[in-house]
Design a protein around this motif. Sequence first.
Motif, mmCIF file in Angstrom:
data_model
loop_
_atom_site.group_PDB
_atom_site.id
_atom_site.type_symbol
_atom_site.label_atom_id
_atom_site.label_comp_id
_atom_site.label_asym_id
_atom_site.label_seq_id
_atom_site.Cartn_x
_atom_site.Cartn_y
_atom_site.Cartn_z
ATOM 1 N N SER A 43 -8.567 49.789 2.363
ATOM 2 C CA SER A 43 -8.564 48.388 2.775
ATOM 3 C C SER A 43 -8.683 48.332 4.291
ATOM 4 C CB SER A 43 -7.283 47.694 2.317
ATOM 5 O OG SER A 43 -7.279 46.348 2.735
ATOM 6 N N LYS A 61 -14.885 41.936 -0.531
ATOM 7 C CA LYS A 61 -14.123 41.189 0.467
ATOM 8 C C LYS A 61 -13.017 40.397 -0.236
ATOM 9 C CE LYS A 61 -18.057 39.591 1.768
ATOM 10 N NZ LYS A 61 -19.133 38.801 2.409
ATOM 11 N N VAL A 62 -11.778 40.700 0.164
ATOM 12 C CA VAL A 62 -10.620 40.043 -0.426
ATOM 13 C C VAL A 62 -9.698 39.602 0.698
ATOM 14 C CG1 VAL A 62 -8.652 40.265 -1.986
ATOM 15 C CG2 VAL A 62 -10.785 41.484 -2.500
ATOM 16 N N GLU A 63 -9.549 38.297 0.837
ATOM 17 C CA GLU A 63 -8.648 37.725 1.846
ATOM 18 C C GLU A 63 -8.923 38.290 3.232
ATOM 19 O OE1 GLU A 63 -4.718 38.346 0.388
ATOM 20 O OE2 GLU A 63 -4.934 36.897 -1.250
ATOM 21 N N GLY A 64 -10.195 38.332 3.578
ATOM 22 C CA GLY A 64 -10.572 38.748 4.921
ATOM 23 C C GLY A 64 -10.610 40.246 5.149
ATOM 24 N N ARG A 65 -10.384 41.039 4.114
ATOM 25 C CA ARG A 65 -10.409 42.489 4.254
ATOM 26 C C ARG A 65 -11.484 43.079 3.347
ATOM 27 N NH1 ARG A 65 -5.917 44.344 6.971
ATOM 28 N NH2 ARG A 65 -6.274 46.481 6.243
ATOM 29 N N ASP A 112 -20.967 38.025 5.637
ATOM 30 C CA ASP A 112 -20.830 36.744 4.946
ATOM 31 C C ASP A 112 -22.171 36.028 4.853
ATOM 32 O OD1 ASP A 112 -18.142 37.274 4.701
ATOM 33 O OD2 ASP A 112 -17.561 36.062 6.435
ATOM 34 N N THR A 119 -9.855 45.800 7.872
ATOM 35 C CA THR A 119 -10.349 44.576 8.492
ATOM 36 C C THR A 119 -11.782 44.834 8.938
ATOM 37 O OG1 THR A 119 -9.669 45.203 10.721
ATOM 38 C CG2 THR A 119 -8.033 44.049 9.340
ATOM 39 N N GLY A 128 -18.278 37.811 -3.065
ATOM 40 C CA GLY A 128 -17.301 38.737 -2.516
ATOM 41 C C GLY A 128 -17.761 40.174 -2.420
#
Length: 543
Positions: free
Chosen positions: A315, A302-306, A258, A317, A285
């Motif tokens: 996919s 990165k999509v919804e924390g994954r 991030d 974590t 992202g």
Amino acid sequence: MNVVPEPLPGGSALASDYIHQYETVGHLYGGDFRSQESRAERAQWLDRTGSLRADRADVVTYLRRYNGKHNAHEAVLRSLELLEQPETLVVTGGQQSGLFTGPLFVVYKAITTIQAAREAAAQLGRPVVPLFWIAGEDHDWDEVNHTYVLNRTGEITRIKLEKGEGPRSSVSEIKVDADSWIQVIAQLDGLLQDSEFKPQLMELVTASSQGAENMTEAFAKLMGALFGQFGLILLDSADPALRRLEAPMFASMIERNDELETAYLAAAEQIKASGYELQADVTPGNANLFYIHEGARLLLHKVEGRFTDRKATVSFTRTELLELLESHPERFSNNVLTRPLMQDYVLPVLATVLGQGEMAYWAIPHQAFKVLDGQMPLIIPRMSFTVIEGTLHKHMDKYGLSFTDVRMHLDDKRKEWLSAQDELKLEDKFEEIKTAFSGMYEPLIEQLGGIQAGLLKLGNNNKDKIIDQISFLQGKALDALEKQNEAGLRQWERIELSLMPLGKLQERVYNMMYYLNRYGLGWLDELMAVPADYSGTHRIIYM
């Protein structure tokens, strides 16, 4: 061999300002490559931060194994012995692997890397070795599977290497069978004219492909055969053995992804705010990492924390991705924005040699280096050349052509020359006849229209058909004129095909095999003897 500077307009505005007005863009880079002070500061920083990089002994052990297989020259072994020493620094250059070394600019990049390492060693009074970073992890097969040569009759010819079926994987993972190598080598052999140097050259090319399971292996062997004598170390960025050494940096890239994304986006805004165009995509992202899944190289987002690819084939974590990295580091791969960070982790990079497009996109990760406690290396512009053979130079003199004429105005100059050969002034005469005929015929057509309306349309159609017939004869006359001057037009065509093939600079299209076949392997020694010039100025080599 005579070398003359030939400045070229155009190219990346950011790269141009880096070369010519560094003070205006210095905030986007790590230091001025021309400054001895910048080189000394970079060297001192590398000395202080050795603990931030991969273990030097482990890296050298890997490089010994890889170069022992593909590039086992005594000079390379000496470079590796030096690299083991803590005071030794590296100048890097790199490119995707290409068929028969790919375009000429790849060769020029290797030469720049070797010469820049020599110069830096002399300036700093300490060992500096050259290393060529083969971007084997790139997956654009269609970009590297072909090359161009001038054939026996001076025409441009494309040679393409076929591969087996499979997923869109990295070039180093795409299998090439022995029959495919035999086919492209036979093509090259048939295209090159016979010369006293051809047997040795074909032996060299054949040896590079023997046992090569992919493009990268053949590329490494051929580059080693050509440049190993100058101590150039080779590295394949897709090598699984290298991935194990890179794993700690991949872990940092995942853990701090991030922060890296924020740095890339901020740098992109900074570049655009300074009035420059971005040379690489920077999208929110984007994890700027690839994951190898069942042979396919998937870009992670990165999509919804994954972490997932565009089609959601995989996919993970963050924790799952780190666990996979620990057990399968060979499944991870860099993109253009993380590769500079990885290169700086693996090696003590004093400076890196880049083309102008690369120089522009390297400004994007300049803030990302700081996120990982790094510092951007110095950037050296790749040397750039066009080779003009003696016969072509004579042809250019004969027609009064400069290199700029060939690059920018060749069609117009050719038409002017051909027009000057028209002693009868055929084009003018035909145009005069068309004008005179129309001037006499149109009043008659109008008068006929007064007798009967239908005659006006019929008369105009009749006039157009006669004009078409005159134009047809005009075309035939001009064809005859071209036929009469066929020998001269062939010379014009040869100038164009040699210097600006496909409308591009020679170095971006042609392979070096034509020149090695014409002038022998000693031609490479002559290129190595050309004085180094890091000003970004294009130069003409008159043979």
